[in-house]
Motif scaffolding. Structure first.
Motif, PDB file in Angstrom:
ATOM      1  N   ARG A 129       0.820  -1.212   0.000  1.00  0.00           N
ATOM      2  CA  ARG A 129       0.000   0.000   0.000  1.00  0.00           C
ATOM      3  C   ARG A 129       0.853   1.260   0.000  1.00  0.00           C
ATOM      4  NH1 ARG A 129      -5.231  -0.400   1.037  1.00  0.00           N
ATOM      5  NH2 ARG A 129      -5.310   1.545   2.225  1.00  0.00           N
ATOM      6  N   PHE A 148      -1.194   4.540  -0.878  1.00  0.00           N
ATOM      7  CA  PHE A 148      -2.348   4.567   0.023  1.00  0.00           C
ATOM      8  C   PHE A 148      -1.917   4.806   1.463  1.00  0.00           C
ATOM      9  CE2 PHE A 148      -3.648   2.012  -3.603  1.00  0.00           C
ATOM     10  CZ  PHE A 148      -4.766   2.719  -3.972  1.00  0.00           C
ATOM     11  N   ASN A 150      -0.823   0.787 -10.461  1.00  0.00           N
ATOM     12  CA  ASN A 150      -2.244   0.495 -10.294  1.00  0.00           C
ATOM     13  C   ASN A 150      -2.378  -0.749  -9.454  1.00  0.00           C
ATOM     14  OD1 ASN A 150      -2.602   2.095 -13.220  1.00  0.00           O
ATOM     15  ND2 ASN A 150      -4.198   2.418 -11.699  1.00  0.00           N
ATOM     16  N   MET A 151      -3.538  -0.872  -8.834  1.00  0.00           N
ATOM     17  CA  MET A 151      -3.722  -1.905  -7.816  1.00  0.00           C
ATOM     18  C   MET A 151      -4.896  -2.813  -8.167  1.00  0.00           C
ATOM     19  SD  MET A 151      -2.910  -2.514  -4.294  1.00  0.00           S
ATOM     20  CE  MET A 151      -3.162  -1.405  -2.939  1.00  0.00           C
ATOM     21  N   PHE A 188      -7.293  -4.918  -6.018  1.00  0.00           N
ATOM     22  CA  PHE A 188      -7.600  -4.998  -4.597  1.00  0.00           C
ATOM     23  C   PHE A 188      -8.020  -6.401  -4.204  1.00  0.00           C
ATOM     24  CE2 PHE A 188      -7.821  -0.598  -5.651  1.00  0.00           C
ATOM     25  CZ  PHE A 188      -7.364   0.051  -4.532  1.00  0.00           C
ATOM     26  N   ASN A 233     -10.520  -7.513  -2.502  1.00  0.00           N
ATOM     27  CA  ASN A 233     -11.925  -7.860  -2.779  1.00  0.00           C
ATOM     28  C   ASN A 233     -12.332  -7.375  -4.170  1.00  0.00           C
ATOM     29  OD1 ASN A 233     -12.074  -5.145  -2.510  1.00  0.00           O
ATOM     30  ND2 ASN A 233     -13.632  -5.123  -0.915  1.00  0.00           N
ATOM     31  N   ALA A 256     -12.881  -4.651  -5.519  1.00  0.00           N
ATOM     32  CA  ALA A 256     -13.426  -3.288  -5.556  1.00  0.00           C
ATOM     33  C   ALA A 256     -14.047  -2.937  -6.903  1.00  0.00           C
ATOM     34  CB  ALA A 256     -12.337  -2.268  -5.192  1.00  0.00           C
ATOM     35  N   ILE A 257     -14.890  -3.834  -7.410  1.00  0.00           N
ATOM     36  CA  ILE A 257     -15.602  -3.554  -8.655  1.00  0.00           C
ATOM     37  C   ILE A 257     -16.719  -2.554  -8.352  1.00  0.00           C
ATOM     38  CG2 ILE A 257     -16.970  -4.575 -10.533  1.00  0.00           C
ATOM     39  CD1 ILE A 257     -14.041  -5.535 -10.374  1.00  0.00           C
ATOM     40  N   PHE A 258     -16.828  -1.488  -9.149  1.00  0.00           N
ATOM     41  CA  PHE A 258     -17.860  -0.481  -8.906  1.00  0.00           C
ATOM     42  C   PHE A 258     -19.231  -1.081  -9.220  1.00  0.00           C
ATOM     43  CE2 PHE A 258     -14.155   2.158 -10.437  1.00  0.00           C
ATOM     44  CZ  PHE A 258     -13.714   2.444  -9.165  1.00  0.00           C
ATOM     45  N   PRO A 259     -20.089  -1.234  -8.214  1.00  0.00           N
ATOM     46  CA  PRO A 259     -21.326  -1.982  -8.423  1.00  0.00           C
ATOM     47  C   PRO A 259     -22.336  -1.259  -9.305  1.00  0.00           C
ATOM     48  CG  PRO A 259     -21.261  -1.065  -6.207  1.00  0.00           C
ATOM     49  CD  PRO A 259     -19.935  -0.768  -6.828  1.00  0.00           C
ATOM     50  N   ARG A 270      -9.098  -3.544 -15.582  1.00  0.00           N
ATOM     51  CA  ARG A 270      -9.273  -2.159 -15.208  1.00  0.00           C
ATOM     52  C   ARG A 270      -7.942  -1.518 -14.820  1.00  0.00           C
ATOM     53  NH1 ARG A 270     -13.105  -1.090 -10.103  1.00  0.00           N
ATOM     54  NH2 ARG A 270     -11.230  -1.784  -9.022  1.00  0.00           N
ATOM     55  N   ALA A 271      -7.079  -2.310 -14.181  1.00  0.00           N
ATOM     56  CA  ALA A 271      -5.773  -1.786 -13.772  1.00  0.00           C
ATOM     57  C   ALA A 271      -4.803  -1.770 -14.961  1.00  0.00           C
ATOM     58  CB  ALA A 271      -5.210  -2.624 -12.632  1.00  0.00           C
ATOM     59  N   LEU A 319     -13.641   0.841  -2.715  1.00  0.00           N
ATOM     60  CA  LEU A 319     -14.123   1.432  -3.962  1.00  0.00           C
ATOM     61  C   LEU A 319     -13.557   2.828  -4.125  1.00  0.00           C
ATOM     62  CD1 LEU A 319     -17.871   0.353  -3.884  1.00  0.00           C
ATOM     63  CD2 LEU A 319     -16.012  -0.687  -5.155  1.00  0.00           C
ATOM     64  N   ASP A 366      -6.961   5.269  -7.228  1.00  0.00           N
ATOM     65  CA  ASP A 366      -5.906   4.522  -7.911  1.00  0.00           C
ATOM     66  C   ASP A 366      -6.027   4.663  -9.423  1.00  0.00           C
ATOM     67  OD1 ASP A 366      -3.696   2.609  -7.627  1.00  0.00           O
ATOM     68  OD2 ASP A 366      -5.014   1.237  -8.701  1.00  0.00           O
TER      69      ASP A 366
END
Lengths: 361, 303
Positions: A49, A54, A80-81, A83, A85, A87-90, A148-149, B200, B206
């Motif tokens: 991180r 971060f 780029n990371m 994550f 979990n 971290a997909i934007f729902p 995405r990354a 998120l 990021d």
């Protein structure tokens, strides 16, 4: 090629009285698949991180691509990371998730679609662009996070335990895919994991961490076969430990004595600085074998079989031996169709000299 | 569906053995509050609707006469239309102002308050331990010609003569209502912010977003339910508020509820009051629906 893409010097991080990272020095090479391996709480995620921006180090310096990263936010770094979990934007569909970072570039629609399409194809998700971000399976989420990354073309891709949420079969498949993908795109990958098989199977080099420090940095074979310390050896799969005495040493060799093995001579390893006295020898269970009545080995140890565990492809035997508090663990591949051994029977365990590793205490 | 097992045991034990389906058990649990709601909410509303379709005077035989006259009057009389429009207008403005002010507070409590989070929540609810009437009256003291605000301004020498326009107008009504309903807006927004997955936000940063872009693209769309909930919770009751307009609003701040109260009270025209009530409910219902549709449309714009 020789200048490191990431260079970490003297990085520490304290949380109150707790030291999460203690004076870390580390170089990661351009194009390398590098793993940070260690038990939970060892500081591996903290380090990742910090590379991503971060978290800031309490002291020390992080350089990426020869530029100091002090005070730069994640959106100002060439990293780029992925994550843990994902971290997909729902509220966005797959294509908008993957293209999220591209919106800033204000590409025209055709260009945007083409790049998203390309990224989706690379991770094997073409045709799923319209699927909602909240209606994906674990494996699909992971692929979206990767695409995405990667679409951002980072200098370094950071992966925070990306496979831990997947079931075993999918995890093994994704290990291969990640490795293949890394070779194809040529981007430096830094993977955080607590799973030694993951680290060994995917990485060019592995850093093993304990309690905020790096215990060893080496390619997988070296880490496994020549662990620098008892901790490293123990964390990477099973290891038998034998007490021994170093009785004589010179520039090339060490002469040891152990009640189990008798006198042995080992070649001195680089950087091994221990003097005479007590030492620990390590032997991997698969380097031991159970000898038949007529077989011999350079080193033989007699003991009593008291337990066995069947794992399918291997059987683990526990052999109690005099002079060692812990029984020896022997892993036997179930291909040879050897004799059925009953608990309580006397067995001879054999090994080669090369199986012995002298460990720093 | 009930299966009774065994023959021995008391009747009570047998009763305990009755196996209800999951749905039936749920319904049984919900029964008391459901009955309560039906009795105290649905029945009165139906009574008001019925009343609104009756004429003020019974016919010669003393029977109720059904009539649309009340609605015709409500929807043609400029006085009522004006009051209705003003009430809905005020309620929308109050809801928007309250939500805009509440969001940063909720954000602060959810993200920045650390271990003091629960204390902050408590502090925000403290003013609501006193009665609504008392709070409105204290605003009257604060906003009055020789009230707290004017006194302070005079004392500091910022003004020479006291402001007169602080009280008895729409602005005063909006100010007081926005304060009164603040907590109802803060809580739903706070809940949606607390539920927001922090990773998120990290992912958005990021991928290149600064604080503002991230707020517009991730935080706001994902807390939309909280925001819409807060808008509704403030808008719907404020449209029917009559205490604040009476005490603070003066002549220009009168709202539809004051007129409804007058019809049920002094004017003694219950059917007209009922028609006004139903018309207000419908108008507010449509306004709420419009906000929902707009919010959904706005949500689709997020990318």
């Amino acid at each position: 090629m020789n200048t490191p893409i990431i260079s970490i010097r003297g990085v520490s991080r304290h949380f109150g009285a707790f030291t999460a990272l203690d004076n870390i020095d580390l170089d990661v090479k351009q194009g390398e698949f590098f793993s940070l391996l260690g038990p939970s709480g060892c500081g591996k995620t903290t380090l990742l991180r910090m590379i991503g921006g971060f978290m800031e180090p309490s002291s020390g310096k992080i350089m990426i691509d020869q530029k100091p990263m002090d005070g730069l936010a994640p959106n100002q770094r060439p990293t780029n990371m992925v994550f843990q979990n994902y971290a997909i934007f729902p509220h966005l569909n797959v294509a908008d998730n993957v293209g999220y970072g591209l919106r800033k570039l204000r590409l025209d629609k055709a260009q945007f679609t083409a790049r998203v399409q390309e990224a989706l194809e690379r991770v094997g998700l073409s045709g799923l662009g319209h699927r909602g971000g909240h209606e994906l399976s674990g494996g699909q989420r992971q692929r979206v996070a990767l695409a995405r990354a990667l679409i951002m073309q980072p200098k370094v891709l950071l992966l925070d335990e990306p496979l831990s949420a997947l079931d075993k079969k999918l995890r093994e498949q994704m290990q291969l895919e990640l490795r293949r993908l890394q070779r194809a795109v040529g981007i430096t990958f830094i993977l955080v994991t607590h799973d030694q098989y993951e680290a060994l199977s995917m990485s060019d080099r592995v850093a093993v961490m304990f309690k905020g420090r790096i215990a060893q940095v080496a390619p997988p074979q070296d880490i496994y076969q020549r662990p620098a310390s008892r901790d490293v050896a123990d964390f990477l799969g099973g290891m038998n430990f034998i007490e021994a005495q170093i009785e004589a040493e010179d520039a090339l060799e060490l002469k040891l004595a152990s009640p189990l093995t008798g006198p042995i001579t080992l070649a001195r390893r680089d950087g091994f600085a221990q003097g005479l006295g007590k030492a620990t020898l390590g032997i991997r269970p698969e380097r031991l074998r159970i000898l038949g009545p007529k077989e011999t080995a350079p080193i033989e140890i007699t003991g009593t079989l008291y337990d066995k565990v069947y794992y399918g492809e291997v059987t683990h035997y526990s052999v109690a031996v005099r002079g060692n508090t812990q029984p020896l663990q022997v892993a036997v591949t179930n291909s040879s169709g050897g004799p059925e051994l009953a608990a309580g029977s006397e067995v001879k365990v054999g090994l080669d000299r090369s199986a012995l590793v002298l460990l720093a205490p | 569906m009930g299966v009774i097992e065994g023959e021995g045991g008391s009747a009570l034990a047998k009763l305990g053995n009755i196996k209800l389906s999951e749905a039936a058990r749920g319904l049984a649990l919900a029964m008391p509050p459901l009955a309560y709601t039906l009795l105290l909410l649905a029945v009165p509303i139906l009574a008001v609707i019925y009343l609104s379709f009756t004429a003020r005077e019974p016919d010669a035989d003393g029977n109720m006469v059904m009539s649309f006259a009340n609605y015709v009057r409500v929807w043609t009389d400029p006085l009522y239309l004006h009051l209705l429009a003003r009430s809905v207008g005020i309620s929308v403005i109050v809801a928007v102002i309250t939500v805009v002010l509440a969001y940063p507070i909720a954000y602060f409590i959810a993200f920045e308050s650390g271990k003091w989070r629960h204390l902050w929540i408590l502090l925000i609810t403290v003013p609501f331990w006193t009665s609504y009437l008392l709070r409105v009256l204290s605003w009257k003291i604060a906003l009055g010609q020789s009230g707290a605000i004017n006194s302070i301004l005079l004392w500091t020498g910022l003004i020479a003569t006291p402001f007169e326009g602080l009280l008895y107008n729409i602005g005063a009504v909006v100010t007081v209502l926005a304060h009164s309903y603040a907590v109802f807006a803060i809580l739903p927004i706070y809940v949606s912010l607390v539920r927001l997955d922090r990773s998120l936000l990290e992912a958005a940063t990021d991928l290149g977003d600064g604080a503002v872009r991230r707020f517009v693209r991730i935080t706001l769309p994902l807390t939309q339910r909280g925001v819409v909930g807060a808008l509704m919770v403030v808008m719907i009751p404020t449209a029917g508020d009559y205490v604040t307009p009476v005490l603070i609003g003066g002549k220009d701040g009168i709202m539809i509820a004051n007129q409804i109260q007058a019809q049920f009270g002094k004017a003694n025209n219950w059917p007209l009051g009922a028609a006004l009530s139903v018309s207000t409910m419908l108008t507010i219902g449509f306004a709420a629906l419009a906000i929902l549709v707009l919010a959904r449309k706005a949500g689709r714009l997020a990318r």
